[in-house]
Design a protein around this motif. Structure first.
Motif, PDB file in Angstrom:
ATOM      1  N   SER A 130       1.003  -1.421   0.187  1.00  0.00           N
ATOM      2  CA  SER A 130       0.078  -0.182   0.133  1.00  0.00           C
ATOM      3  C   SER A 130       0.873   1.276  -0.054  1.00  0.00           C
ATOM      4  O   SER A 130       0.549   2.301  -0.708  1.00  0.00           O
ATOM      5  CB  SER A 130      -0.993  -0.030   1.231  1.00  0.00           C
ATOM      6  N   GLN A 131       1.891   1.344   0.748  1.00  0.00           N
ATOM      7  CA  GLN A 131       2.855   2.411   0.846  1.00  0.00           C
ATOM      8  C   GLN A 131       3.735   2.570  -0.523  1.00  0.00           C
ATOM      9  O   GLN A 131       3.879   3.841  -0.731  1.00  0.00           O
ATOM     10  CB  GLN A 131       3.607   2.513   2.026  1.00  0.00           C
ATOM     11  N   ALA A 132       4.115   1.366  -1.170  1.00  0.00           N
ATOM     12  CA  ALA A 132       4.701   1.373  -2.483  1.00  0.00           C
ATOM     13  C   ALA A 132       3.966   2.164  -3.498  1.00  0.00           C
ATOM     14  O   ALA A 132       4.281   3.098  -4.243  1.00  0.00           O
ATOM     15  CB  ALA A 132       5.119   0.259  -2.767  1.00  0.00           C
ATOM     16  N   VAL A 133       2.390   1.759  -3.540  1.00  0.00           N
ATOM     17  CA  VAL A 133       1.500   2.440  -4.570  1.00  0.00           C
ATOM     18  C   VAL A 133       1.321   3.936  -4.168  1.00  0.00           C
ATOM     19  O   VAL A 133       1.211   4.835  -4.999  1.00  0.00           O
ATOM     20  CB  VAL A 133       0.100   1.531  -4.298  1.00  0.00           C
ATOM     21  N   PHE A 134       1.277   4.220  -2.829  1.00  0.00           N
ATOM     22  CA  PHE A 134       1.065   5.644  -2.378  1.00  0.00           C
ATOM     23  C   PHE A 134       2.217   6.496  -2.947  1.00  0.00           C
ATOM     24  O   PHE A 134       2.031   7.379  -3.554  1.00  0.00           O
ATOM     25  CB  PHE A 134       1.005   5.563  -0.876  1.00  0.00           C
ATOM     26  N   ALA A 135       3.516   5.912  -2.768  1.00  0.00           N
ATOM     27  CA  ALA A 135       4.495   6.712  -2.997  1.00  0.00           C
ATOM     28  C   ALA A 135       4.634   6.942  -4.659  1.00  0.00           C
ATOM     29  O   ALA A 135       4.920   7.914  -5.129  1.00  0.00           O
ATOM     30  CB  ALA A 135       5.865   5.760  -2.860  1.00  0.00           C
ATOM     31  N   ALA A 136       4.268   5.968  -5.557  1.00  0.00           N
ATOM     32  CA  ALA A 136       4.247   5.836  -6.955  1.00  0.00           C
ATOM     33  C   ALA A 136       3.365   6.989  -7.403  1.00  0.00           C
ATOM     34  O   ALA A 136       3.646   7.762  -8.167  1.00  0.00           O
ATOM     35  CB  ALA A 136       3.901   4.526  -7.566  1.00  0.00           C
ATOM     36  N   LEU A 137       2.154   7.042  -6.666  1.00  0.00           N
ATOM     37  CA  LEU A 137       1.161   8.043  -7.058  1.00  0.00           C
ATOM     38  C   LEU A 137       1.671   9.613  -6.769  1.00  0.00           C
ATOM     39  O   LEU A 137       1.291  10.440  -7.655  1.00  0.00           O
ATOM     40  CB  LEU A 137      -0.359   7.913  -6.344  1.00  0.00           C
ATOM     41  N   VAL A 138       2.207   9.701  -5.745  1.00  0.00           N
ATOM     42  CA  VAL A 138       2.720  10.966  -5.254  1.00  0.00           C
ATOM     43  C   VAL A 138       3.739  11.377  -6.213  1.00  0.00           C
ATOM     44  O   VAL A 138       3.696  12.456  -6.420  1.00  0.00           O
ATOM     45  CB  VAL A 138       3.317  10.935  -3.720  1.00  0.00           C
ATOM     46  N   GLY A 167       2.728  12.644  -9.328  1.00  0.00           N
ATOM     47  CA  GLY A 167       2.058  13.632  -9.257  1.00  0.00           C
ATOM     48  C   GLY A 167       0.526  13.491  -9.765  1.00  0.00           C
ATOM     49  O   GLY A 167      -0.456  14.526 -10.002  1.00  0.00           O
ATOM     50  N   SER A 168       0.165  12.433  -9.811  1.00  0.00           N
ATOM     51  CA  SER A 168      -1.427  11.923  -9.748  1.00  0.00           C
ATOM     52  C   SER A 168      -2.219  11.682  -9.001  1.00  0.00           C
ATOM     53  O   SER A 168      -3.518  11.181  -8.997  1.00  0.00           O
ATOM     54  CB  SER A 168      -1.410  10.879 -10.954  1.00  0.00           C
ATOM     55  N   PHE A 206      13.322  18.625   1.383  1.00  0.00           N
ATOM     56  CA  PHE A 206      14.229  18.614   0.343  1.00  0.00           C
ATOM     57  C   PHE A 206      13.849  17.939  -1.047  1.00  0.00           C
ATOM     58  O   PHE A 206      14.109  18.335  -1.977  1.00  0.00           O
ATOM     59  CB  PHE A 206      15.496  18.237   0.979  1.00  0.00           C
ATOM     60  N   VAL A 207      13.188  16.610  -0.882  1.00  0.00           N
ATOM     61  CA  VAL A 207      13.088  15.855  -2.105  1.00  0.00           C
ATOM     62  C   VAL A 207      11.434  15.613  -2.131  1.00  0.00           C
ATOM     63  O   VAL A 207      11.192  14.975  -3.088  1.00  0.00           O
ATOM     64  CB  VAL A 207      13.683  14.467  -1.892  1.00  0.00           C
ATOM     65  N   GLY A 208      10.818  15.985  -1.519  1.00  0.00           N
ATOM     66  CA  GLY A 208       9.391  15.646  -1.439  1.00  0.00           C
ATOM     67  C   GLY A 208       8.665  14.516  -0.709  1.00  0.00           C
ATOM     68  O   GLY A 208       9.305  13.656  -0.203  1.00  0.00           O
ATOM     69  N   PRO A 209       7.434  14.421  -0.438  1.00  0.00           N
ATOM     70  CA  PRO A 209       6.843  13.540   0.426  1.00  0.00           C
ATOM     71  C   PRO A 209       6.877  11.832  -0.520  1.00  0.00           C
ATOM     72  O   PRO A 209       6.846  10.875   0.331  1.00  0.00           O
ATOM     73  CB  PRO A 209       5.385  13.796   0.504  1.00  0.00           C
ATOM     74  N   GLY A 210       6.911  11.958  -1.608  1.00  0.00           N
ATOM     75  CA  GLY A 210       6.990  10.780  -2.420  1.00  0.00           C
ATOM     76  C   GLY A 210       8.055   9.912  -1.962  1.00  0.00           C
ATOM     77  O   GLY A 210       7.860   8.344  -1.628  1.00  0.00           O
ATOM     78  N   TRP A 211       9.331  10.084  -2.135  1.00  0.00           N
ATOM     79  CA  TRP A 211      10.435   9.551  -1.693  1.00  0.00           C
ATOM     80  C   TRP A 211      10.499   8.961  -0.357  1.00  0.00           C
ATOM     81  O   TRP A 211      10.854   7.949   0.110  1.00  0.00           O
ATOM     82  CB  TRP A 211      11.689  10.174  -2.011  1.00  0.00           C
ATOM     83  N   VAL A 212       9.619   9.699   0.713  1.00  0.00           N
ATOM     84  CA  VAL A 212       9.860   9.390   2.016  1.00  0.00           C
ATOM     85  C   VAL A 212       8.812   8.036   2.120  1.00  0.00           C
ATOM     86  O   VAL A 212       9.098   7.167   2.840  1.00  0.00           O
ATOM     87  CB  VAL A 212       9.309  10.274   3.036  1.00  0.00           C
ATOM     88  N   LEU A 213       7.471   8.198   1.336  1.00  0.00           N
ATOM     89  CA  LEU A 213       6.636   7.151   1.411  1.00  0.00           C
ATOM     90  C   LEU A 213       7.438   5.819   0.836  1.00  0.00           C
ATOM     91  O   LEU A 213       7.199   4.755   1.128  1.00  0.00           O
ATOM     92  CB  LEU A 213       5.631   7.448   0.588  1.00  0.00           C
TER      93      LEU A 213
END
Length: 482
Positions: A97-105, A108-109, A174-181
């Motif tokens: 679930s977190q991997a899919v969340f990260a991919a969406l963030v 940008g979609s 610095f790099v945005g929330p997607g990479w943290v997810l």
């Protein structure tokens, strides 16, 4: 020639730190590093989509609602199916679930409804994981050193929280929330691999029972028959719900509007982690006799962060309030876990833990969903002052319960935790003189976890009580998290 040298080397590890304990601690460090950064990243991912306080509350509610709905089932399953399998399956679900969340963030979609679905899946995994993890941890240490083992475990857990929150806040900036997810997803994969190697051969097999509903009913009788247990769980239902609203919604909003963004809020959360680490260090050495009385006194300072955000204090003041709150909740958390370990039969640990988690998190969906409307109706400062006042009120009320004031620590025994013969006060009928989470959030490991008092708040009366001899009339209590 080699054996004399090898023996001292093996003895360096404490007696209570067995293989399962080490694996559980290592896996918890990994997941806490990822999860505490992801909590910050989720909020800022909502902001990046143009979301407001109401949207942040909805996403938080989507995580907490399945957590509440499935906790009791998760506890019953974990007392019947090997607990490590439940933990690994939950980690796999959270990883995906977190991997899919990260991919969406990252693409940008991401949309609010997608975030709600994915965080709901994560909450479902947590609902099955928490009772299994708590039962597994309590089955991995001996009764004689349980308090110290829990304190060291929580030190490691909160030490990882410090790094996770600080790193998460910095990476979001610095790099945005997607990479943290994405990092969080990887952490769940690594932790699941570690937990797959847990050894459950020493845990007695459950005798055949009457099924899921029979197990739930049995756990309910264990829970409701102990006034100290259900009264504190009711208290933490309010406390954890309010902390959830403050940390998921109001904290990030105040940081964004008054403190300059994600970084100071990440530092404040890290300070809370430092405080929990200090509290666990204290509890590894201090063994208060009246476990729940001392622990409950240390719930009062948990209201400090809400008050600090209501003023609002500057970043330094908020960080200080979070640190004191962290010390306080850890004094309670170790006392609560020690009591649970002392009083609840091993074969019922996960079910009783599930009722604990369920009660403590029951209001989280409601409080997080109402946080935005409350801000609109009453103003942010008034809502935060109200949260602080309610925490103080319910904590004062629970001190009216005789069991909470009078329950004491039992003398140490040499018997292992895996012994399933109930001790005095561990049946469903409470001993008359017997007396978080988390949380716990705590939470709930727990509690906890999470997660959700300060050592300085212990009065002279408690200090005298601590120095008293641990007498044979000691009764025991439970655990909460943070």
């Amino acid at each position: 020639m080699n054996s004399p040298a090898a023996a001292p080397h093996r003895s360096r590890r404490p007696e209570w730190a067995g293989r399962n304990y080490v694996l559980l601690t290592a896996a918890t460090i990994v997941t806490n590093l990822g999860t505490h950064g992801a909590l910050i990243a989720t909020t800022w991912a909502v902001f990046e989509t143009g979301g407001d306080a109401g949207d942040v509350g909805l996403v938080a509610m989507a995580r907490f609602l399945p957590l509440v709905l499935f906790l009791l089932i998760g506890g019953a399953v974990a007392d019947r199916v090997p607990r490590h399998r439940v933990m690994v399956a939950a980690n796999v679900l959270n990883c995906v679930s977190q991997a899919v969340f990260a991919a969406l963030v990252l693409s940008g979609s991401a949309q609010i409804w997608q975030m709600m679905v994915l965080t709901a899946l994560c909450g479902t995994g947590q609902a099955f994981f928490n009772p299994a993890a708590e039962g597994m941890l309590m089955s991995s240490v001996t009764g004689e050193q349980a308090s110290r083992a829990f304190a060291v475990y929580r030190m490691a857990m909160h030490g990882a929280s410090i790094g996770g929150a600080a790193l998460g806040g910095a990476l979001v900036a610095f790099v945005g929330p997607g990479w943290v997810l994405l990092i969080d997803a990887i952490a769940f994969a690594v932790a699941g691999g570690l937990r797959a190697f847990l050894d459950v051969s020493g845990i007695p097999e459950r005798a055949p029972g009457g099924g899921l509903f029979s197990d739930l009913r049995e756990g309910w009788h264990e829970f409701i028959g102990r006034p100290w247990l259900w009264s504190i769980v009711a208290q933490f239902s309010v406390v954890v719900g309010l902390i959830g609203a403050v940390e998921s919604v109001y904290g990030p909003l105040v940081a964004k509007a008054e403190l300059g963004g994600a970084r100071p809020w990440g530092i404040a959360l890290a300070a809370y982690g430092v405080g929990t680490l200090a509290g666990a260090f204290l509890m590894a050495r201090w063994k208060p006799r009246r476990l729940l009385f001392v622990g409950t006194l240390c719930v009062f300072p948990i209201a400090l962060p809400s008050a600090a955000l209501a003023v609002p204090l500057d970043a330094v003041g908020l960080t200080t309030a979070m640190f004191v709150s962290g010390v306080a909740i850890e004094v309670f958390g170790v006392s609560w876990m020690t009591t649970m370990h002392q009083e609840i039969p091993e074969e019922k640990l996960s079910r009783v833990s599930a009722y604990d988690w369920f009660g403590s998190t029951a209001l989280l969906p409601l409080t997080t969903a109402l946080a935005g409307p409350a801000e609109t109706s009453f103003g942010r400062s008034t809502a935060l002052w109200g949260a602080a006042g309610l925490m103080v009120l319910v904590t004062a009320l629970v001190l009216l319960v005789p069991d909470v004031r009078n329950l004491t620590r039992r003398p140490h025994t040499k018997e292992p935790v895996l012994a399933t013969t109930p001790t005095a006060g561990s049946d469903s009928v409470p001993v008359p003189t017997a007396a978080p989470l988390a949380a716990a959030l705590a939470v709930s490991d727990t509690s906890a976890d999470v997660p959700a008092g300060t050592a300085a708040g212990v009065s002279a009366d408690v200090s005298a009580d601590v120095s008293a001899d641990v007498s044979a009339d000691a009764e025991g209590a439970l655990r909460r998290n943070g």
